[in-house]
Design a protein around this motif. Sequence first.
Motif, PDB file in Angstrom:
ATOM      1  N   VAL A   7       0.994  -1.275   0.045  1.00  0.00           N
ATOM      2  CA  VAL A   7       0.085   0.009   0.253  1.00  0.00           C
ATOM      3  C   VAL A   7       0.810   1.455  -0.037  1.00  0.00           C
ATOM      4  O   VAL A   7       1.722   1.276   0.836  1.00  0.00           O
ATOM      5  CB  VAL A   7      -0.910  -0.069   1.251  1.00  0.00           C
ATOM      6  CG1 VAL A   7      -1.836   1.229   1.170  1.00  0.00           C
ATOM      7  CG2 VAL A   7      -1.788  -1.276   1.105  1.00  0.00           C
ATOM      8  N   ASN A   8       0.697   2.009  -0.791  1.00  0.00           N
ATOM      9  CA  ASN A   8       1.389   3.323  -1.071  1.00  0.00           C
ATOM     10  C   ASN A   8       0.561   4.421  -1.414  1.00  0.00           C
ATOM     11  O   ASN A   8      -0.741   4.244  -1.768  1.00  0.00           O
ATOM     12  CB  ASN A   8       2.635   3.141  -1.767  1.00  0.00           C
ATOM     13  CG  ASN A   8       2.330   3.052  -3.375  1.00  0.00           C
ATOM     14  OD1 ASN A   8       1.229   3.314  -3.808  1.00  0.00           O
ATOM     15  ND2 ASN A   8       3.146   1.919  -3.964  1.00  0.00           N
ATOM     16  N   SER A  11      -1.554   3.688  -4.296  1.00  0.00           N
ATOM     17  CA  SER A  11      -2.596   2.857  -4.414  1.00  0.00           C
ATOM     18  C   SER A  11      -3.689   2.812  -3.077  1.00  0.00           C
ATOM     19  O   SER A  11      -4.432   1.899  -2.993  1.00  0.00           O
ATOM     20  CB  SER A  11      -1.871   1.302  -4.519  1.00  0.00           C
ATOM     21  OG  SER A  11      -1.194   1.089  -3.316  1.00  0.00           O
ATOM     22  N   GLN A  12      -3.416   4.054  -2.269  1.00  0.00           N
ATOM     23  CA  GLN A  12      -4.381   3.825  -1.148  1.00  0.00           C
ATOM     24  C   GLN A  12      -5.617   4.136  -1.420  1.00  0.00           C
ATOM     25  O   GLN A  12      -6.405   3.396  -0.595  1.00  0.00           O
ATOM     26  CB  GLN A  12      -3.866   5.472  -0.143  1.00  0.00           C
ATOM     27  CG  GLN A  12      -4.465   5.398   1.070  1.00  0.00           C
ATOM     28  CD  GLN A  12      -4.176   4.350   2.228  1.00  0.00           C
ATOM     29  OE1 GLN A  12      -2.974   4.126   2.210  1.00  0.00           O
ATOM     30  NE2 GLN A  12      -5.154   3.674   2.519  1.00  0.00           N
ATOM     31  N   TRP A  15      -6.967   0.418  -1.799  1.00  0.00           N
ATOM     32  CA  TRP A  15      -7.582  -0.339  -0.497  1.00  0.00           C
ATOM     33  C   TRP A  15      -8.358   0.331   0.460  1.00  0.00           C
ATOM     34  O   TRP A  15      -9.192  -0.235   1.216  1.00  0.00           O
ATOM     35  CB  TRP A  15      -6.381  -0.340   0.255  1.00  0.00           C
ATOM     36  CG  TRP A  15      -5.216  -1.234  -0.677  1.00  0.00           C
ATOM     37  CD1 TRP A  15      -4.069  -0.881  -1.261  1.00  0.00           C
ATOM     38  CD2 TRP A  15      -5.298  -2.475  -1.015  1.00  0.00           C
ATOM     39  NE1 TRP A  15      -3.332  -1.601  -1.955  1.00  0.00           N
ATOM     40  CE2 TRP A  15      -4.163  -2.754  -1.852  1.00  0.00           C
ATOM     41  CE3 TRP A  15      -6.162  -3.567  -0.882  1.00  0.00           C
ATOM     42  CZ2 TRP A  15      -3.991  -4.175  -2.570  1.00  0.00           C
ATOM     43  CZ3 TRP A  15      -5.899  -4.815  -1.515  1.00  0.00           C
ATOM     44  CH2 TRP A  15      -4.782  -5.111  -2.270  1.00  0.00           C
ATOM     45  N   ASP A  16      -8.555   1.547   0.333  1.00  0.00           N
ATOM     46  CA  ASP A  16      -9.801   2.257   0.994  1.00  0.00           C
ATOM     47  C   ASP A  16     -10.979   1.850   0.296  1.00  0.00           C
ATOM     48  O   ASP A  16     -12.243   1.702   1.122  1.00  0.00           O
ATOM     49  CB  ASP A  16      -9.636   3.936   0.521  1.00  0.00           C
ATOM     50  CG  ASP A  16      -8.481   4.528   1.720  1.00  0.00           C
ATOM     51  OD1 ASP A  16      -8.059   3.896   2.472  1.00  0.00           O
ATOM     52  OD2 ASP A  16      -8.056   5.656   1.351  1.00  0.00           O
ATOM     53  N   LEU A 121      -6.900  -4.541   6.109  1.00  0.00           N
ATOM     54  CA  LEU A 121      -6.630  -4.990   4.755  1.00  0.00           C
ATOM     55  C   LEU A 121      -8.021  -5.885   4.430  1.00  0.00           C
ATOM     56  O   LEU A 121      -8.414  -6.782   5.286  1.00  0.00           O
ATOM     57  CB  LEU A 121      -5.453  -6.029   4.905  1.00  0.00           C
ATOM     58  CG  LEU A 121      -5.195  -6.660   3.402  1.00  0.00           C
ATOM     59  CD1 LEU A 121      -4.848  -5.541   2.233  1.00  0.00           C
ATOM     60  CD2 LEU A 121      -3.966  -7.602   3.376  1.00  0.00           C
TER      61      LEU A 121
END
Length: 129
Positions: A7-8, A11-12, A15-16, A121
Motif C-alpha cells: 500500500v502506497n 494505491s491507497q 485499498w480504501d 486489509l
Amino acid sequence: MTVRPMVNRDSQFFWDGTAAGELRIQKCNACGVRRFPPGPACRSCDAFDQGYVVAAGTGTVFSYVVHRHPPVPGKELPIVIALIDLEEGVRMVGEVVDVADDEIEIGTRLRVDFRAVDDDLTLPVWRKA
Ligand SMILES: [Zn+2]
C-alpha cells in the motif's frame, strides 16, 4: 499469516475502496484513461491529476493458473489465480474462490467479492458470476 499487498500513496484509494466494498480503478482526470495497477502519472498524457471510478465489479477470465506448488503462506492449495478483464477496460490479477479447478475456463464470467483479512486489509476476491 497472509501475504500483504503493498500500500502506497498511489494505491491507497484502491485499498480504501476494498475496505468500503468498492473496486476502484484509477482514472486520469485529464484524459480519462483508466489504468490498473495505479501509478503516479498517466501513461497517456503524463498528467499527475489522477482520480478513480468505481468498477461494476464484473469481468471475464482472460487466463488463469491453478496454483498447487510451492506453498503460499496462509493459503490452502490449490488456489485459482486469474487474469480478469474488467468491463472498465483494465486487466487485473485476482484469486477466484469457491470454484473447482475444472469449473473455470477462459471467458468464465466473474463477480468481485471482498474478504476482510483484518482491520487494515480487505482483499478483492472473485467468484463465478
Ligand atoms: Zn491522462
